[in-house]
Design a protein around this motif. Structure first.
Motif, PDB file in Angstrom:
ATOM      1  N   ILE A 101      -5.300  32.266  41.023  1.00 23.87           N
ATOM      2  CA  ILE A 101      -4.938  30.882  41.504  1.00 23.87           C
ATOM      3  C   ILE A 101      -5.606  30.415  42.671  1.00 23.87           C
ATOM      4  O   ILE A 101      -5.705  31.003  43.609  1.00 23.87           O
ATOM      5  N   SER A 102      -6.146  29.175  42.413  1.00 19.71           N
ATOM      6  CA  SER A 102      -7.013  28.588  43.552  1.00 19.71           C
ATOM      7  C   SER A 102      -6.108  28.274  44.630  1.00 19.71           C
ATOM      8  O   SER A 102      -5.219  27.672  44.530  1.00 19.71           O
ATOM      9  N   SER A 103      -6.380  29.008  46.049  1.00 16.16           N
ATOM     10  CA  SER A 103      -5.424  28.755  47.128  1.00 16.16           C
ATOM     11  C   SER A 103      -6.443  28.795  48.450  1.00 16.16           C
ATOM     12  O   SER A 103      -7.501  29.484  48.411  1.00 16.16           O
ATOM     13  N   ASP A 116      -0.210  24.469  39.259  1.00 17.36           N
ATOM     14  CA  ASP A 116      -0.164  25.900  39.536  1.00 17.36           C
ATOM     15  C   ASP A 116       1.216  26.016  39.983  1.00 17.36           C
ATOM     16  O   ASP A 116       1.853  27.245  40.055  1.00 17.36           O
ATOM     17  N   VAL A 117       1.582  25.174  41.132  1.00 15.89           N
ATOM     18  CA  VAL A 117       2.888  25.361  41.814  1.00 15.89           C
ATOM     19  C   VAL A 117       3.989  25.317  40.614  1.00 15.89           C
ATOM     20  O   VAL A 117       5.006  26.241  40.462  1.00 15.89           O
ATOM     21  N   GLU A 118       3.865  24.594  39.644  1.00 18.56           N
ATOM     22  CA  GLU A 118       4.865  24.417  38.527  1.00 18.56           C
ATOM     23  C   GLU A 118       4.976  25.764  37.734  1.00 18.56           C
ATOM     24  O   GLU A 118       6.053  26.158  37.268  1.00 18.56           O
ATOM     25  N   LYS A 119       3.681  26.159  37.508  1.00 17.35           N
ATOM     26  CA  LYS A 119       3.514  27.679  36.788  1.00 17.35           C
ATOM     27  C   LYS A 119       4.191  28.775  37.503  1.00 17.35           C
ATOM     28  O   LYS A 119       4.920  29.444  36.953  1.00 17.35           O
ATOM     29  N   LEU A 120       3.966  28.835  38.846  1.00 18.87           N
ATOM     30  CA  LEU A 120       4.328  29.977  39.442  1.00 18.87           C
ATOM     31  C   LEU A 120       6.051  29.801  39.765  1.00 18.87           C
ATOM     32  O   LEU A 120       6.586  31.006  39.713  1.00 18.87           O
ATOM     33  N   SER A 121       6.533  28.632  40.009  1.00 18.87           N
ATOM     34  CA  SER A 121       7.636  28.461  40.254  1.00 18.87           C
ATOM     35  C   SER A 121       8.687  28.798  39.057  1.00 18.87           C
ATOM     36  O   SER A 121       9.843  29.227  39.033  1.00 18.87           O
ATOM     37  N   GLY A 122       7.919  28.680  37.732  1.00 19.03           N
ATOM     38  CA  GLY A 122       8.713  29.016  36.682  1.00 19.03           C
ATOM     39  C   GLY A 122       8.793  30.539  36.143  1.00 19.03           C
ATOM     40  O   GLY A 122       9.460  30.872  35.255  1.00 19.03           O
TER      41      GLY A 122
END
Length: 464
Positions: A101-103, A116-122
């Protein structure tokens, strides 16, 4: 699967309905987020999860592009190193479980895209926060950004994760090194983090540099200072998240897993030992009677995985701190290290040595300065003169200057010792069978042999 892997698979058990749940069983099907995965401890954590918890669903790694390499290329290069050979043998397609994940830790929101925030949150179940700057001489502003502000932002992201079961923060046993006795508690911070962040935000870098000594007070450097602040920041979220904090002491090469002696850097004592073995280092200022609290990286990672399991399954009411040190049960003193390391290198000399190993430790400042002049600077000047006369670029004085800087940063830790309480660690270890405990924490005899053996058997992979 080796005996060591089988023992870790049987590590601890939670008591849901009386059924024993192993660590590997707990991590099966879980999505894990890891920061600092391309760092020393992060790599070992990734490898250990893939090898000993083969049913883990996916590892999401926060990675930034670096030196012209994309995040995908960095992770791909990491996967090819020798560290992952055993994983590769068991599962050649293990890389499919790695999702970069690019960060960027110094950017707002960690520069993670909304998608990516949505993916990680879920999907994320466990967070291991390993990322930090470990440079002792890091400018305060930058250390604050990487060690404190980035931690705040990761915690904000964690609070958005719908299925998060545990947040494990990697700190340091020296976060409170201004105390001689260090309990497994989070001490009041030297300053309110928010006030410090707000104050430094408008200050010029030069002003911050000038006031840094007064700000850090009786701590030796910005690293220990900001790690103490980060612990407090993490503690503030203990009502909303299940939190565990790991405090390792001086982390060195692997003890057993995936094989003895793996390391990807020569920071700290490892570099000093190699410099002594090659005959470059002849003197070092330290207290011979002080405990050298070295701990192998795989011991720290075993504890980290066990703490992740315990935090998720038992959900402690407050953040549990684990002092991950060896000095209390198997003290190894700097004077003993000098004797064993030098005798070992004399029996088994390193290749391309500068001269015969013959290093000595002294606590006397003047004696140390004398030997630096006689055994370091004079030989370096003579060797550089020889290089110049033979048409080559001089290098020895530059090497010695870097060595002296590294040693000076270590002097605070090599000239005194601390007493760490380890009740929480003992509690966690009590969940293990006798064989499991050998994996989690070395015995006195094993630790001593392991520390010396690893020095002699280093597998150094600086770019993996």
């Amino acid at each position: 699967m080796t005996d060591g892997d089988a023992r870790l698979t049987d590590i601890c058990s939670g008591a849901a309905g009386g059924k024993m749940a192993t660590i590997a069983e707990y991590y099966a099907g879980k999505n894990v987020l890891i920061t600092g995965a391309t760092g020393f401890m992060g790599k070992v954590l990734v490898e250990k999860l893939l090898r000993s918890c083969p049913e883990v669903k996916a590892l999401y790694l926060l990675v930034r592009p670096k030196a012209g390499q994309s995040m995908q290329q960095r992770v791909s290069d990491m996967m090819t190193c020798k560290l992952f050979d055993r994983v590769r043998e068991d599962n050649p397609d293990f890389h499919q479980k790695i999702i970069p994940i690019s960060s960027e830790l110094v950017q707002p929101g960690l520069a993670i895209s909304p998608e990516d925030v949505e993916k990680l949150s879920g999907c994320i179940n466990i967070v291991f926060h390993c990322a930090a700057t470990i440079r002792f001489d890091e400018p305060l502003k930058h250390a604050l950004q990487l060690n404190v502000i980035a931690t705040q932002q990761l915690l904000s992201l964690a609070k958005q994760m719908h299925h998060l079961e545990a947040f494990i923060h990697i700190s340091t046993a020296y976060a409170n090194c201004n105390r001689k006795y260090i309990d497994e508690v989070i001490y009041p911070p030297p300053v309110e983090p928010k006030k410090l962040i707000d104050s430094l935000e408008w200050m010029d870098d030069g002003i911050v540099r000038d006031i840094t000594p007064r700000l850090i007070g009786d701590r030796p450097n910005t690293y220990t200072y900001t790690k103490a602040l980060a612990e407090f920041v993490v503690q503030q979220e203990q009502d909303k998240l299940n939190i565990g904090i790991i405090r390792p002491s001086i982390v060195g090469a692997s003890w057993q897993e995936p094989f003895p002696g793996w390391i990807d850097n020569f920071n700290g004592p490892s570099g000093v030992f190699i410099a002594a073995g090659k005959g470059i280092l002849r003197t070092m200022r330290a207290n011979n009677d002080a405990v050298a609290d070295l701990i192998p990286v795989d011991v720290v990672i075993n504890l980290t995985l066990a703490a992740g399991w315990y935090t998720a399954v038992h959900r402690p009411k407050s953040a549990l701190v684990y002092n991950c040190t060896t000095g209390g049960i198997n003290p190894f003193h700097w004077g003993e290290i000098e004797h064993h390391v030098m005798s070992s290198f004399k029996r088994n000399p390193l290749e391309q040595a500068f001269r015969r190993p013959n290093a000595n430790i002294t606590s006397n400042y003047l004696i140390n300065q004398y030997w630096i002049l006689v055994s370091h600077k004079f030989p370096a000047l003579i060797y550089d003169l020889f290089l110049r006369l033979s048409g080559q670029k001089p290098q020895m004085m530059r090497i010695f200057n870097r060595l002296h800087k590294a040693i000076s940063l270590l002097e605070y830790f090599s000239s005194q010792d601390w007493e760490w309480n380890s009740e929480n660690l003992s509690m966690l270890m009590s969940q293990l069978t006798p064989e499991d405990r050998k994996v989690g924490r070395p015995t006195k005899h094993a630790a001593r042999l392991g520390q010396i053996f690893n020095i002699l058997q280093l597998t150094y992979e600086p770019d993996c």
